[in-house]
Write a protein that holds these residues in place. Sequence first.
Motif, PDB file in Angstrom:
ATOM      1  N   ASN A   1       0.824  -1.226   0.000  1.00 13.63           N
ATOM      2  CA  ASN A   1       0.000   0.000   0.000  1.00 13.63           C
ATOM      3  C   ASN A   1       0.852   1.268   0.000  1.00 13.63           C
ATOM      4  O   ASN A   1       0.401   2.331   0.425  1.00 13.63           O
ATOM      5  CB  ASN A   1      -0.971   0.031   1.193  1.00 13.63           C
ATOM      6  N   GLN A   2       2.074   1.170  -0.492  1.00 16.11           N
ATOM      7  CA  GLN A   2       2.952   2.343  -0.626  1.00 16.11           C
ATOM      8  C   GLN A   2       2.779   2.883  -2.056  1.00 16.11           C
ATOM      9  O   GLN A   2       3.673   2.793  -2.897  1.00 16.11           O
ATOM     10  CB  GLN A   2       4.403   1.951  -0.346  1.00 16.11           C
ATOM     11  N   TYR A   3       1.613   3.448  -2.293  1.00 16.18           N
ATOM     12  CA  TYR A   3       1.213   3.754  -3.664  1.00 16.18           C
ATOM     13  C   TYR A   3       2.070   4.837  -4.307  1.00 16.18           C
ATOM     14  O   TYR A   3       2.442   4.725  -5.482  1.00 16.18           O
ATOM     15  CB  TYR A   3      -0.266   4.161  -3.687  1.00 16.18           C
ATOM     16  N   GLU A   4       2.378   5.900  -3.577  1.00 19.80           N
ATOM     17  CA  GLU A   4       3.170   6.983  -4.157  1.00 19.80           C
ATOM     18  C   GLU A   4       4.570   6.490  -4.531  1.00 19.80           C
ATOM     19  O   GLU A   4       5.112   6.845  -5.584  1.00 19.80           O
ATOM     20  CB  GLU A   4       3.250   8.167  -3.190  1.00 19.80           C
ATOM     21  N   LYS A   5       5.165   5.674  -3.655  1.00 21.82           N
ATOM     22  CA  LYS A   5       6.477   5.102  -3.958  1.00 21.82           C
ATOM     23  C   LYS A   5       6.404   4.240  -5.208  1.00 21.82           C
ATOM     24  O   LYS A   5       7.303   4.275  -6.069  1.00 21.82           O
ATOM     25  CB  LYS A   5       6.978   4.253  -2.781  1.00 21.82           C
ATOM     26  N   ALA A   6       5.344   3.444  -5.327  1.00 23.97           N
ATOM     27  CA  ALA A   6       5.197   2.555  -6.487  1.00 23.97           C
ATOM     28  C   ALA A   6       5.096   3.356  -7.777  1.00 23.97           C
ATOM     29  O   ALA A   6       5.696   2.989  -8.799  1.00 23.97           O
ATOM     30  CB  ALA A   6       3.964   1.667  -6.310  1.00 23.97           C
ATOM     31  N   LEU A   7       4.361   4.451  -7.750  1.00 22.42           N
ATOM     32  CA  LEU A   7       4.216   5.287  -8.946  1.00 22.42           C
ATOM     33  C   LEU A   7       5.561   5.862  -9.383  1.00 22.42           C
ATOM     34  O   LEU A   7       5.878   5.872 -10.583  1.00 22.42           O
ATOM     35  CB  LEU A   7       3.217   6.412  -8.674  1.00 22.42           C
ATOM     36  N   VAL A   8       6.341   6.316  -8.426  1.00 23.90           N
ATOM     37  CA  VAL A   8       7.667   6.863  -8.743  1.00 23.90           C
ATOM     38  C   VAL A   8       8.567   5.774  -9.310  1.00 23.90           C
ATOM     39  O   VAL A   8       9.296   5.989 -10.295  1.00 23.90           O
ATOM     40  CB  VAL A   8       8.308   7.493  -7.490  1.00 23.90           C
TER      41      VAL A   8
END
Length: 206
Positions: free
Chosen positions: A167-174
Amino acid sequence: KLERDYETTITELGRNQSTAPLIGQYAHLKAFYLNKIDEAVELLEETIAMPRNSPLFLAQCKLELGDILILKGEVWDASLYYSQVDKDFKHDAIGREAKFRNARLSYYMGEFEWAAAQLNVLKAATSQLISNDAMQLGLLIIDNLGLDSNTTPLLIYSRADLQNFCNQYEKALVTLDTILTEFPAHSLTDEVWFRQADIYYKLGNY
């Protein structure tokens, strides 16, 4: 609010065999949505130690505990719990689920050939859901390992998938953007776009 509701209900009803499933759900909430991972581990270990729980329920708790240990970075312990369930329920759906989670964990860790071999076994599973999941992940690995033996893009993608799982969505997007920037026109590009769309959907960013 949900955390308080769980705590109030469990306190009123007590910690016992009847409330064990509720405690397991509470642990999931703490680990994946409140970032209280150690508390979640304690709850599940307490539930597993309860007397008179059914073997199937204990197996479900071990799978959940394995997932939560991945959040802590304790991947070998997670794999151990998955393997226990796989061994104890070798011919049942939950055993195949455990084997799939172990294969997925190998994928997260960049052990692509080993993961693909395990997923290939699961493609023939009688459980349609597990079979489809195994086929999808297996094809992702095989199609994108790269003829030039460059596994870097897939390693980055699998890291993004692990962040998405946590659920580390922002990290995944980067992380996914890194593939688009450093490896333009790679075979993973369509997968990256699709995964990013899936994450934005989860975030409500339609």
